[in-house]
Design a protein around this motif. Structure first.
Motif, short mmCIF file in Angstrom:
data_model
loop_
_atom_site.label_atom_id
_atom_site.label_comp_id
_atom_site.label_asym_id
_atom_site.label_seq_id
_atom_site.Cartn_x
_atom_site.Cartn_y
_atom_site.Cartn_z
N ALA A 68 -12.38 21.40 -20.46
CA ALA A 68 -11.12 22.15 -20.43
C ALA A 68 -10.20 21.80 -21.60
N GLY A 69 -10.51 20.72 -22.33
CA GLY A 69 -9.67 20.33 -23.45
C GLY A 69 -8.37 19.66 -23.03
N THR A 70 -8.35 19.06 -21.82
CA THR A 70 -7.15 18.39 -21.35
C THR A 70 -7.27 16.88 -21.57
N GLU A 71 -6.16 16.17 -21.55
CA GLU A 71 -6.17 14.74 -21.78
C GLU A 71 -6.95 14.01 -20.68
N PHE A 72 -7.60 12.93 -21.06
CA PHE A 72 -8.30 12.07 -20.11
C PHE A 72 -7.54 10.76 -20.03
N LEU A 73 -6.87 10.53 -18.88
CA LEU A 73 -6.06 9.34 -18.67
C LEU A 73 -5.12 9.09 -19.85
N GLY A 74 -4.46 10.16 -20.29
CA GLY A 74 -3.47 10.07 -21.35
C GLY A 74 -4.03 10.05 -22.75
N ARG A 75 -5.35 10.25 -22.91
CA ARG A 75 -5.98 10.19 -24.22
C ARG A 75 -6.43 11.58 -24.66
N GLN A 76 -6.19 11.87 -25.95
CA GLN A 76 -6.52 13.18 -26.49
C GLN A 76 -8.03 13.42 -26.45
N VAL A 77 -8.42 14.67 -26.17
CA VAL A 77 -9.82 15.04 -26.00
C VAL A 77 -10.19 16.15 -26.96
N ALA A 78 -11.41 16.07 -27.52
CA ALA A 78 -11.96 17.16 -28.32
C ALA A 78 -12.72 18.08 -27.36
N GLN A 79 -12.28 19.33 -27.25
CA GLN A 79 -12.86 20.24 -26.28
C GLN A 79 -14.27 20.66 -26.66
N GLY A 80 -15.12 20.82 -25.66
CA GLY A 80 -16.49 21.27 -25.90
C GLY A 80 -17.21 21.48 -24.59
N GLY A 81 -18.40 22.05 -24.68
CA GLY A 81 -19.19 22.30 -23.49
C GLY A 81 -19.73 21.02 -22.89
N VAL A 82 -20.13 21.11 -21.62
CA VAL A 82 -20.65 19.95 -20.89
C VAL A 82 -21.89 20.37 -20.10
N ALA A 83 -22.93 19.53 -20.19
CA ALA A 83 -24.10 19.68 -19.32
C ALA A 83 -24.15 18.44 -18.44
#
Length: 385
Positions: free
Chosen positions: A69-84
């Motif tokens: 979803a491109g949302t923060e993980f525990l306050g850390r910036q995330v690079a959005q992408g697909g997941v398997a």
């Protein structure tokens, strides 16, 4: 069980050269790219491990949701992408956790998040190649492949065998190279050894990233235990927060699940020290034990001068060479300052940590008796420099 794979070598389009001249490598250095900033790099093999009930699968699933979803993980910036997400068990529970994440964040999990209907046997070339074919059919290659759990992915294999664990790692590396992606493993702790992952040490040796997920009396923590090519960040406290779902069970009762939220408990911050922070505090304590430190004219403890601290840090550091020790000390100081565990005024450092506080009292008592200290000298220069 199918025969163990030897080497995964399906044809890869535009195969890169095996040998690269060093000048070419130095002229075009690889950039450090984060999937989760300061936590998990792109195109790496990583692992979360923990005991049953630690929350490791909650952490892995939340991380996967944040990436998709491109949302923060525990306050850390995330690079959005697909997941398997390769799930070996508990699909009903996973669905509840995914719905809880959507309700908690207010975000919809996109189609780029795909979930396996069954476990994939990574010791079976046929299973691995089937997974590869399905991933190849996706509109875009995933940024993250999550394997939950290693035990299910090695079903029938011997986790303690370096040969079979090597075959499992080879399968993971094949997928990582094939899709230029990050692989995240979810694994159990060792039998009677909660501080390490279960099975052959060949697994940890192959990892770029490893983190332990623990739950002690309800205080949950993610502690980085290996970060191959970057600094190990401070540990992260988290809690599981219940979330009611808009679903009913067969008896008509409300169904619920949980999501992870970062914990701000001050008592946990003191316990969750990174290796770099622990090394800096150990050197600081040794310096005080060695009679180094600075007192005010009134006899109050001001702290330790950077030169004194550096001298003792170099003694305890296991880094190779002066420059490596120097960089390690700079990193340790920065980590302690940024975490709020240390303050500095005019190159005099003060650490707020129980083991240091005890030594401060002993230092002050010894200084009053004239046995140690540099009264009124805020420079605090090391006597032999």
């Amino acid at each position: 069980m199918s025969a163990l794979p030897q080497v995964f070598e399906l044809p890869v389009p535009q195969r890169e050269r095996l040998l690269v001249p060093v000048p070419e490598l130095l002229a075009n250095p690889a950039k450090l790219e984060w999937l989760i900033r300061g936590f998990l790099e792109k195109n790496t093999l990583g692992m979360l491990f923990g005991a049953p009930g630690s929350g490791k699968s909650f952490v892995g699933l939340a991380l996967a949701c944040s990436v998709s979803a491109g949302t923060e993980f525990l306050g850390r910036q995330v690079a959005q992408g697909g997941v398997a997400y390769i799930a070996g068990e508990g699909h009903a529970g996973i669905a509840r956790r995914l719905k809880a994440w959507e309700l908690h964040t207010g975000r919809t999990i996109p189609d780029s998040f795909t979930l396996s209907r069954r476990a994939v046997q990574f010791l079976s070339p046929d299973d691995v190649f089937e997974l590869e074919d399905e991933i190849s059919d996706l509109p875009e290659p995933p940024a993250l492949i999550c394997i939950d759990t290693v035990a299910r992915a090695m079903s029938g294999g011997d986790e303690n065998s370096s040969k079979e664990m090597g075959a499992f790692v080879a399968a993971c590396d094949h997928l990582k190279r094939r899709f230029n992606t990050t692989l995240l493993l979810i694994h159990h702790v060792g039998h009677g050894e909660t501080g390490r992952a279960r099975g052959s040490s060949a697994l940890k040796a192959a990892l770029d990233f490893e983190a332990s997920v623990t739950n002690q009396a309800g205080s949950r923590c993610i502690t980085i235990t290996k970060m191959k090519d970057a600094e190990e960040p401070p540990a992260i406290g988290f809690e599981l927060m219940p979330v009611e779902l808009p679903w009913l069970d067969e008896d008509g009762s409300q169904v619920s699940s949980a999501v992870i939220i970062e914990s701000d408990a001050p008592s946990q911050k003191q316990k969750m020290l990174s290796p770099s922070q622990r090394k800096g505090i150990a050197a600081y304590c040794l310096a005080l034990d060695g009679g180094q430190g600075t007192l005010s004219d009134n006899g109050d403890f001001l702290g330790l001068h950077v030169d004194q601290w550096r001298k003792y840090f170099h003694q305890v550091s296991d880094a190779d060479g002066y420059e490596a020790k120097k960089k390690a000390f700079q990193r340790s100081r920065r980590d302690l300052i940024e975490s709020g565990l240390a303050t500095v005024i005019n190159d005099i450092y003060r650490i707020n940590e129980p083991s240091v506080t005890i030594r401060e009292s002993s230092f002050i008592n010894a200084a009053k008796q004239g046995d140690t200290g540099t009264l009124g000298d805020i420079r605090g220069t090391c006597p032999d420099q």
